[in-house]
Design an enzyme around this catalytic site. Sequence first.
Site, short mmCIF file in Angstrom:
data_model
loop_
_atom_site.label_atom_id
_atom_site.label_comp_id
_atom_site.label_asym_id
_atom_site.label_seq_id
_atom_site.Cartn_x
_atom_site.Cartn_y
_atom_site.Cartn_z
N LYS A 201 43.58 39.09 26.43
CA LYS A 201 43.40 38.10 27.48
C LYS A 201 42.67 36.86 26.94
O LYS A 201 42.14 36.89 25.82
CB LYS A 201 42.65 38.72 28.66
CG LYS A 201 43.35 39.96 29.25
CD LYS A 201 44.78 39.68 29.65
CE LYS A 201 45.48 40.71 30.49
NZ LYS A 201 45.58 42.09 30.11
C1 LIG Z 1 45.98 43.24 31.21
C2 LIG Z 1 46.60 43.41 32.53
C3 LIG Z 1 46.18 44.36 33.47
C4 LIG Z 1 45.20 45.44 33.20
O1 LIG Z 1 44.12 45.13 32.52
P1 LIG Z 1 43.33 46.25 31.68
O2 LIG Z 1 42.01 45.58 31.53
O3 LIG Z 1 44.06 46.45 30.42
O4 LIG Z 1 43.24 47.47 32.51
C5 LIG Z 1 46.77 44.37 34.70
N1 LIG Z 1 47.75 43.54 35.02
C6 LIG Z 1 48.21 42.63 34.16
C7 LIG Z 1 49.29 41.72 34.58
C8 LIG Z 1 47.67 42.54 32.87
O5 LIG Z 1 48.16 41.66 32.02
#
Ligand SMILES: *Cc1c(COP(=O)(O)O)cnc(C)c1O
Length: 398
Positions: A201
């Site tokens: 992210k």
């Molecule tokens: C990364 C992500 C998640 C989940 O995040 P985590 O921290 O890995 O549990 C949920 N939805 C989307 C669209 C994502 O890109």
Amino acid sequence: MSASTRPAPADRAVATAATLPPLPFTRPIIDEETIAGVVEVLRSGWITSGPKVKEFEAKLSEFCGGRPVRAFNSGTCTMEIALRIAGIGPGDEVITTPLSWVATSNVILEVGARPVYVDIDPVTRNIDLNRVEAAITPKTRAILPVDLAGLPVDRDRLHAIAKKHKLRVIEDAAQSFGSTWKGKRIGSFGDFVSFSFHPNKNVTSIEGGCLVLNNEQEAKLAEQYRLQGVVRTGYDGMEVELVGGKFNLTDVAARVGLGQLPHLDAFNAKRAELVKIYFELLDTPANRALGLKLPVADFTNTNWHMFQVVLPEEKLTIKRAGVMERLLAAGIGCQVHYPAIHLFALYRRLGWKDGDYPLAEYVGRNILTIPLFPAMNRADVVRVVDTLTAILRAHQKA
Ligand SMILES: *Cc1c(COP(=O)(O)O)cnc(C)c1O
């Protein structure tokens, strides 16, 4: 070299690129101050949830216009907890998109509710809000949209639909931390907003996430769901009223997150700068003729979490896996975000099938994430574009 043994242009581009160091599709940047800060936490004697988590939550709340925010160990449990706080469970329906990380749908199943998919808008690749009202039934309790690649779903229309039909909204904003809507940060308004700080992210806490809530009562419930339902009072008081999980963030992770937040705007500005180069190089008459579909050129709202193209399968003699194989052979990282969720075996067993959401299925088959992260430079973008377009040119249907 005779004409017959000279490598084809595509192979030449690939051969040149292969001699360069590999370029991942993304890579986090952790500064030295953060690394030193983590070492300090490790030496402090308190490494799990403690003062750093509190500090991280305070900063996140400030970022979200003062709304209550609680930190968790993922951006998945945040959505599950939002659904639980909203009282959503068996017998309830939640409207969502078939084109997302599977977490978006899994959390709906996790609480015992049923996802109801609405096909995407192939331009934005987000849920098509024009079709949402037709999917609402007496069982509908919430809408759970995703800002794919950080491009925000139209918040005015989303919240207007929710208000009209008295539905809760859980924004899966895992990818849109730092994106805005009409000048307001995503997270600073609306209902529940869930962010993720996974390493891919725009900012990371290694693993982690946070949930933006509406009031202190919801925040207190979130704390209970976060850690075994426990409520402590006085010196020795402990009560458990609901089934909570084990979703707390560590202070080590929170310290990483705290070290990332000051860089967010610069990271996102650099991403936008690189994306402008992608558009400059890909949005030319010669490259447009290849039929590659580019993302919406949004330089107002998007945090440019990813740069994703959709391959024109009808024009190519190779499939996406073949394109990926050639990109990877040239040292260029690439990934798929994401196959259509309703076609996974688990979801097929629950009744979904091919053809249910054709637009999401097409994009799910052909979408490709190509490298984008703040440490890249113009030469990296040129390399990606030259290699990708050479591969496509070499595999055009007659
Ligand atoms: C990364 C992500 C998640 C989940 O995040 P985590 O921290 O890995 O549990 C949920 N939805 C989307 C669209 C994502 O890109």
